[in-house]
Design a protein around this motif. Sequence first.
Motif, PDB file in Angstrom:
ATOM      1  N   ALA A  12       0.841  -1.183   0.000  1.00  0.00           N
ATOM      2  CA  ALA A  12       0.000   0.000   0.000  1.00  0.00           C
ATOM      3  C   ALA A  12       0.883   1.242   0.000  1.00  0.00           C
ATOM      4  CB  ALA A  12      -0.928   0.013   1.203  1.00  0.00           C
ATOM      5  N   GLN A  13       0.350   2.314  -0.484  1.00  0.00           N
ATOM      6  CA  GLN A  13       1.063   3.582  -0.437  1.00  0.00           C
ATOM      7  C   GLN A  13       0.780   4.279   0.887  1.00  0.00           C
ATOM      8  OE1 GLN A  13      -0.067   5.834  -3.937  1.00  0.00           O
ATOM      9  NE2 GLN A  13       1.632   4.943  -5.105  1.00  0.00           N
ATOM     10  N   ALA A  14       1.680   5.106   1.283  1.00  0.00           N
ATOM     11  CA  ALA A  14       1.468   5.898   2.491  1.00  0.00           C
ATOM     12  C   ALA A  14       0.169   6.688   2.359  1.00  0.00           C
ATOM     13  CB  ALA A  14       2.645   6.835   2.725  1.00  0.00           C
ATOM     14  N   GLY A  15      -0.617   6.665   3.411  1.00  0.00           N
ATOM     15  CA  GLY A  15      -1.919   7.306   3.392  1.00  0.00           C
ATOM     16  C   GLY A  15      -3.044   6.386   2.957  1.00  0.00           C
ATOM     17  N   GLY A  16      -2.692   5.218   2.455  1.00  0.00           N
ATOM     18  CA  GLY A  16      -3.683   4.270   1.980  1.00  0.00           C
ATOM     19  C   GLY A  16      -4.249   3.396   3.080  1.00  0.00           C
ATOM     20  N   SER A  17      -5.014   2.394   2.652  1.00  0.00           N
ATOM     21  CA  SER A  17      -5.704   1.516   3.602  1.00  0.00           C
ATOM     22  C   SER A  17      -5.558   0.056   3.194  1.00  0.00           C
ATOM     23  CB  SER A  17      -7.192   1.861   3.664  1.00  0.00           C
ATOM     24  OG  SER A  17      -7.411   3.179   4.093  1.00  0.00           O
ATOM     25  N   LEU A  18      -5.618  -0.788   4.187  1.00  0.00           N
ATOM     26  CA  LEU A  18      -5.685  -2.236   3.989  1.00  0.00           C
ATOM     27  C   LEU A  18      -6.587  -2.805   5.066  1.00  0.00           C
ATOM     28  CD1 LEU A  18      -1.976  -3.285   3.289  1.00  0.00           C
ATOM     29  CD2 LEU A  18      -3.857  -3.383   1.655  1.00  0.00           C
ATOM     30  N   ARG A  19      -7.207  -3.934   4.756  1.00  0.00           N
ATOM     31  CA  ARG A  19      -8.015  -4.630   5.749  1.00  0.00           C
ATOM     32  C   ARG A  19      -7.515  -6.058   5.884  1.00  0.00           C
ATOM     33  NH1 ARG A  19     -14.157  -6.980   5.577  1.00  0.00           N
ATOM     34  NH2 ARG A  19     -14.760  -6.556   7.750  1.00  0.00           N
ATOM     35  N   LEU A  20      -7.055  -6.387   7.061  1.00  0.00           N
ATOM     36  CA  LEU A  20      -6.586  -7.730   7.348  1.00  0.00           C
ATOM     37  C   LEU A  20      -7.714  -8.556   7.944  1.00  0.00           C
ATOM     38  CD1 LEU A  20      -3.089  -7.014   8.962  1.00  0.00           C
ATOM     39  CD2 LEU A  20      -3.713  -7.162   6.541  1.00  0.00           C
ATOM     40  N   SER A  21      -7.710  -9.837   7.604  1.00  0.00           N
ATOM     41  CA  SER A  21      -8.669 -10.783   8.184  1.00  0.00           C
ATOM     42  C   SER A  21      -7.895 -11.932   8.816  1.00  0.00           C
ATOM     43  CB  SER A  21      -9.607 -11.332   7.114  1.00  0.00           C
ATOM     44  OG  SER A  21     -10.371 -10.309   6.525  1.00  0.00           O
TER      45      SER A  21
END
Length: 126
Positions: A12-21
Amino acid sequence: QVQLVESGGGLAQAGGSLRLSCAASGRTFPFANYAMGWFRQAPGREREFVAAISWNGGNTIYADSVKGRFTISRDNGKKTVYLQMSSLKPEDTAVYCCAIARVATATIGWRVYDYWGQGTQVTVSS
């Protein structure tokens, strides 16, 4: 016995988002009875607490470094815990692991967690 499998990591880029499961397997394991946690470890650094959630989701705690940016949640029907990560920073780069505690209340100390997943890599570019 129970197994934990994380997913959702990536670049991801800085400022972005990810969702872990983190999905738990084990038909007879009482997933809903125990707190869950997320930890991370970057190369050359010790394992670090990220977030934890109580058995029913009613209480959550966060590391100061992620407070206000990350959100932990759980779905006991699906035996899954999530970590929504927003406003990502390069210093969030690490392998993220989920774990099941042997207690019902959210807790920081890693020694209280009995079962661990293999982890998923999160890399944040600047």
